[in-house]
Write a protein that holds these residues in place. Structure first.
Motif, PDB file in Angstrom:
ATOM      1  N   ALA A  39     -10.117  29.022  16.945  1.00 29.56           N
ATOM      2  CA  ALA A  39     -10.267  29.825  15.949  1.00 29.56           C
ATOM      3  C   ALA A  39      -8.948  31.100  16.043  1.00 29.56           C
ATOM      4  O   ALA A  39      -8.251  31.504  14.951  1.00 29.56           O
ATOM      5  CB  ALA A  39     -11.580  30.393  15.519  1.00 29.56           C
ATOM      6  N   ALA A  40      -8.662  31.311  16.983  1.00 30.78           N
ATOM      7  CA  ALA A  40      -8.015  32.595  17.251  1.00 30.78           C
ATOM      8  C   ALA A  40      -6.553  31.667  17.311  1.00 30.78           C
ATOM      9  O   ALA A  40      -5.579  32.333  17.075  1.00 30.78           O
ATOM     10  CB  ALA A  40      -7.852  32.440  18.790  1.00 30.78           C
ATOM     11  N   GLY A  55      -2.534  32.067  27.358  1.00 34.45           N
ATOM     12  CA  GLY A  55      -3.470  32.976  28.567  1.00 34.45           C
ATOM     13  C   GLY A  55      -4.403  33.736  27.449  1.00 34.45           C
ATOM     14  O   GLY A  55      -5.608  34.432  27.520  1.00 34.45           O
ATOM     15  N   VAL A  56      -3.963  34.009  25.830  1.00 30.86           N
ATOM     16  CA  VAL A  56      -4.640  34.995  25.311  1.00 30.86           C
ATOM     17  C   VAL A  56      -5.704  34.196  24.806  1.00 30.86           C
ATOM     18  O   VAL A  56      -6.284  33.938  24.128  1.00 30.86           O
ATOM     19  CB  VAL A  56      -4.062  35.172  24.165  1.00 30.86           C
ATOM     20  CG1 VAL A  56      -4.803  35.896  22.972  1.00 30.86           C
ATOM     21  CG2 VAL A  56      -2.788  36.211  25.061  1.00 30.86           C
ATOM     22  N   GLY A  57      -5.767  32.726  24.346  1.00 28.67           N
ATOM     23  CA  GLY A  57      -6.666  31.415  23.775  1.00 28.67           C
ATOM     24  C   GLY A  57      -7.775  31.866  25.391  1.00 28.67           C
ATOM     25  O   GLY A  57      -9.042  30.989  24.483  1.00 28.67           O
ATOM     26  N   VAL A  58      -7.288  31.530  26.100  1.00 33.69           N
ATOM     27  CA  VAL A  58      -7.947  30.768  27.595  1.00 33.69           C
ATOM     28  C   VAL A  58      -8.729  32.625  27.157  1.00 33.69           C
ATOM     29  O   VAL A  58     -10.351  32.367  27.754  1.00 33.69           O
ATOM     30  CB  VAL A  58      -7.663  30.519  29.153  1.00 33.69           C
ATOM     31  CG1 VAL A  58      -8.429  30.598  29.786  1.00 33.69           C
ATOM     32  CG2 VAL A  58      -7.097  29.617  28.881  1.00 33.69           C
ATOM     33  N   LEU A  59      -8.379  33.304  27.396  1.00 38.73           N
ATOM     34  CA  LEU A  59      -9.174  35.002  27.463  1.00 38.73           C
ATOM     35  C   LEU A  59      -9.996  34.670  26.145  1.00 38.73           C
ATOM     36  O   LEU A  59     -11.334  35.336  26.668  1.00 38.73           O
ATOM     37  CB  LEU A  59      -8.752  36.362  27.451  1.00 38.73           C
ATOM     38  CG  LEU A  59      -8.864  37.273  28.287  1.00 38.73           C
ATOM     39  CD1 LEU A  59      -9.271  37.621  29.125  1.00 38.73           C
ATOM     40  CD2 LEU A  59      -7.488  38.842  27.387  1.00 38.73           C
ATOM     41  N   ALA A  60     -10.057  34.462  24.895  1.00 34.88           N
ATOM     42  CA  ALA A  60     -11.063  34.644  23.713  1.00 34.88           C
ATOM     43  C   ALA A  60     -11.782  33.755  24.172  1.00 34.88           C
ATOM     44  O   ALA A  60     -13.288  33.943  23.958  1.00 34.88           O
ATOM     45  CB  ALA A  60      -9.622  34.142  22.718  1.00 34.88           C
ATOM     46  N   GLY A  61     -11.269  33.030  24.703  1.00 34.41           N
ATOM     47  CA  GLY A  61     -12.476  31.915  24.988  1.00 34.41           C
ATOM     48  C   GLY A  61     -13.844  32.394  26.176  1.00 34.41           C
ATOM     49  O   GLY A  61     -15.047  31.996  25.975  1.00 34.41           O
ATOM     50  N   ILE A  62     -13.601  32.425  27.645  1.00 37.00           N
ATOM     51  CA  ILE A  62     -13.981  33.636  27.889  1.00 37.00           C
ATOM     52  C   ILE A  62     -14.704  34.438  27.601  1.00 37.00           C
ATOM     53  O   ILE A  62     -16.099  34.685  28.257  1.00 37.00           O
ATOM     54  CB  ILE A  62     -13.160  33.396  29.863  1.00 37.00           C
ATOM     55  CG1 ILE A  62     -12.379  31.460  30.054  1.00 37.00           C
ATOM     56  CG2 ILE A  62     -13.744  33.917  30.104  1.00 37.00           C
ATOM     57  CD1 ILE A  62     -11.779  32.125  31.146  1.00 37.00           C
ATOM     58  N   THR A  63     -13.835  35.559  27.026  1.00 37.10           N
ATOM     59  CA  THR A  63     -14.402  36.189  26.527  1.00 37.10           C
ATOM     60  C   THR A  63     -15.657  35.711  25.823  1.00 37.10           C
ATOM     61  O   THR A  63     -16.395  37.295  25.914  1.00 37.10           O
ATOM     62  CB  THR A  63     -13.608  37.448  25.959  1.00 37.10           C
ATOM     63  OG1 THR A  63     -12.381  37.692  26.596  1.00 37.10           O
ATOM     64  CG2 THR A  63     -14.458  38.616  25.466  1.00 37.10           C
ATOM     65  N   ALA A  99     -15.276  27.612  34.190  1.00 41.77           N
ATOM     66  CA  ALA A  99     -14.483  26.877  34.287  1.00 41.77           C
ATOM     67  C   ALA A  99     -14.307  25.594  33.409  1.00 41.77           C
ATOM     68  O   ALA A  99     -12.936  25.927  32.906  1.00 41.77           O
ATOM     69  CB  ALA A  99     -14.664  25.925  36.254  1.00 41.77           C
ATOM     70  N   THR A 100     -15.770  25.142  32.625  1.00 39.84           N
ATOM     71  CA  THR A 100     -15.197  24.138  31.917  1.00 39.84           C
ATOM     72  C   THR A 100     -14.666  25.394  30.556  1.00 39.84           C
ATOM     73  O   THR A 100     -14.489  24.680  29.562  1.00 39.84           O
ATOM     74  CB  THR A 100     -16.598  23.875  32.054  1.00 39.84           C
ATOM     75  OG1 THR A 100     -17.707  24.628  32.066  1.00 39.84           O
ATOM     76  CG2 THR A 100     -17.073  22.676  32.921  1.00 39.84           C
ATOM     77  N   SER A 101     -15.695  26.296  30.906  1.00 39.32           N
ATOM     78  CA  SER A 101     -15.033  27.048  29.040  1.00 39.32           C
ATOM     79  C   SER A 101     -13.567  27.612  29.508  1.00 39.32           C
ATOM     80  O   SER A 101     -13.306  27.474  27.973  1.00 39.32           O
ATOM     81  CB  SER A 101     -16.354  28.240  29.461  1.00 39.32           C
ATOM     82  OG  SER A 101     -17.061  28.399  29.186  1.00 39.32           O
ATOM     83  N   ALA A 102     -12.283  27.808  30.169  1.00 34.17           N
ATOM     84  CA  ALA A 102     -11.234  28.299  30.615  1.00 34.17           C
ATOM     85  C   ALA A 102     -10.530  27.225  30.352  1.00 34.17           C
ATOM     86  O   ALA A 102      -9.770  26.256  29.248  1.00 34.17           O
ATOM     87  CB  ALA A 102     -10.877  28.538  31.814  1.00 34.17           C
ATOM     88  N   ILE A 103     -11.137  26.039  30.517  1.00 34.53           N
ATOM     89  CA  ILE A 103     -10.608  24.742  30.042  1.00 34.53           C
ATOM     90  C   ILE A 103     -10.363  23.850  28.287  1.00 34.53           C
ATOM     91  O   ILE A 103      -9.981  23.877  27.501  1.00 34.53           O
ATOM     92  CB  ILE A 103     -11.320  23.108  31.204  1.00 34.53           C
ATOM     93  CG1 ILE A 103     -10.863  23.494  32.790  1.00 34.53           C
ATOM     94  CG2 ILE A 103     -10.539  22.040  30.406  1.00 34.53           C
ATOM     95  CD1 ILE A 103     -10.685  22.187  33.446  1.00 34.53           C
ATOM     96  N   ALA A 104     -11.935  24.000  28.366  1.00 40.69           N
ATOM     97  CA  ALA A 104     -12.119  23.703  26.876  1.00 40.69           C
ATOM     98  C   ALA A 104     -11.896  24.864  25.340  1.00 40.69           C
ATOM     99  O   ALA A 104     -11.390  24.326  25.331  1.00 40.69           O
ATOM    100  CB  ALA A 104     -13.597  24.075  26.821  1.00 40.69           C
ATOM    101  N   ALA A 105     -11.147  25.843  26.745  1.00 34.80           N
ATOM    102  CA  ALA A 105     -10.421  27.135  25.383  1.00 34.80           C
ATOM    103  C   ALA A 105      -9.620  27.022  25.387  1.00 34.80           C
ATOM    104  O   ALA A 105      -8.676  26.697  24.119  1.00 34.80           O
ATOM    105  CB  ALA A 105     -10.502  28.382  26.428  1.00 34.80           C
TER     106      ALA A 105
END
Length: 382
Positions: A39-40, A55-63, A99-105
């Protein structure tokens, strides 16, 4: 009567149920991270027409996952029931979730960017009137449409016809409320980055509409940096340990009777091979199966070679202006031109290098001027 062993097998295993519950929760957090990043990415692509940074996409998912697990109580309830927070199972579970959330993000970011770039592009209006109506109604982006006719930039090699055809009439979207200079810089950067353009000469009106667009390609390789009358060749040579590209070198034979062959410029070395630029008259003195020795000379070999290399690396270029009888340039002092006059050739008989500011151009003169393409384009005669 039911066999007790069969009855025992039919009973649910708490350990298996707990493990399945853990996997289910991990899968849920993974979907949450991927969906948030997607979505981001879609929103960012739609708003700015650029790709969301990784990095922004991964950060949004992990957040999003971290918000779900934002308190000690919520973390303990969402992990494995009443398992203590500091147990090893809790730590392993938390690491696996993030870890899995970062990969999925990151995967969600890529999918979202694809949707924002391709799917929305297909559904978007294609005419400039529709785009203008969309921009006025949404008020979030500025649309810049390239003209159907794209000119060549003087002093640069022309861009290939396929690239011009692909760019003609293309519409680019940029954030709203950008000043004209920033809009020009962003359009220039997009064309140079995405299409490999060497130089972009563009004029924008106050409303952001393109009034002129010229493109030029910057040749790559060693050829464009060679001065007239020189060639580059590769020889088997032993340069000095401190020799570097650009040094003036003297080339000697390395047999029993060493003798100098030519003077050149070192352009590069690799193992026992060296590339040197020498005068074209000296090429015949070299043999393919022979070794040579390079002696570094003090100072610079030829200033014109440095000038050619510097001009190729700069945005400025050199062009020649022919002064016609009765033309607008006749009688014009050189200091009034919007470019630096390097030399004036008077009827092919007398050349004036770096003329004084009060020198006036006469009919039959050829002025060699240095400047940026947009400045050279405004000269009265070409």
């Amino acid at each position: 009567m039911i066999d007790p062993f069969v009855a025992q097998l039919a009973q649910p295993d708490p350990a298996v149920d707990s493990l399945l519950d853990v996997f289910g929760r991990i899968l849920g957090f993974t979907v949450l991270a991927a969906g948030t990043a997607a979505a981001a990415a879609v929103t960012f692509r739609w708003y700015s027409a650029d790709e969301l940074p990784e990095g922004v996409g991964v950060l949004a998912g992990i957040t999003a996952v971290a918000i779900w697990l934002n308190t000690k109580t919520a973390l303990q309830d969402a992990i494995i029931g009443t398992t203590p927070l500091l147990e090893i199972e809790t730590a392993v579970y938390t690491v696996v979730v993030f870890a899995t959330s970062a990969i999925a993000a990151d995967g969600g970011r890529r999918v979202g960017d694809y949707l924002g770039r391709d799917v929305f592009a297909l559904a978007a209006p294609r005419t400039i009137d529709d785009v203008g109506q969309l921009v006025r109604s949404a008020g979030r982006v500025t649309a810049v449409e390239l003209p159907e006719t794209i000119e060549d930039v003087d002093g640069y090699d022309p861009v290939d016809a396929e690239t011009k055809a692909a760019l003609a009439g293309e519409t680019f979207l940029f954030p709203r409320h950008l000043p004209v200079e920033q809009l020009r810089d962003r359009l220039t950067a997009r064309l140079e980055r995405d299409y490999g353009i060497g130089h972009v000469d563009v004029e924008l009106g106050a409303d952001g509409e393109i009034e002129y667009l010229g493109l030029g390609s910057r040749p790559a390789g060693i050829g464009p940096t060679l001065a007239p009358g020189t060639v580059a060749l590769s020889i088997r040579a032993d340069p000095a340990a401190d020799a570097s590209p650009g040094d003036a070198v003297q080339i000697w034979t390395s047999d029993d009777g060493p003798r100098p062959l030519a003077v050149g410029e070192l352009r590069g070395t690799a193992a026992d091979a060296a590339t040197v630029a020498v005068d074209d008259d000296d090429v015949g003195a070299f043999e393919a199966d022979r070794s040579y020795r390079l002696v570094t000379l003090p100072g610079t070999l030829d200033a014109e070679r440095e000038l050619v290399s510097a001009l190729r690396a700069a945005d400025e270029t050199v062009t020649a202006l022919a002064v016609d009888a009765g033309g607008s340039l006749e009688g014009t002092p050189v200091d009034s031109l919007p470019a630096l006059v390097l030399a004036v050739d008077r009827n092919g008989d007398d050349a004036v290098a770096l003329p004084s500011d009060d020198l006036r151009l006469a009919a039959g003169d050829v002025a060699y001027v240095l400047g940026r393409p947009e400045a050279l384009r405004r000269l009265p005669e070409r």
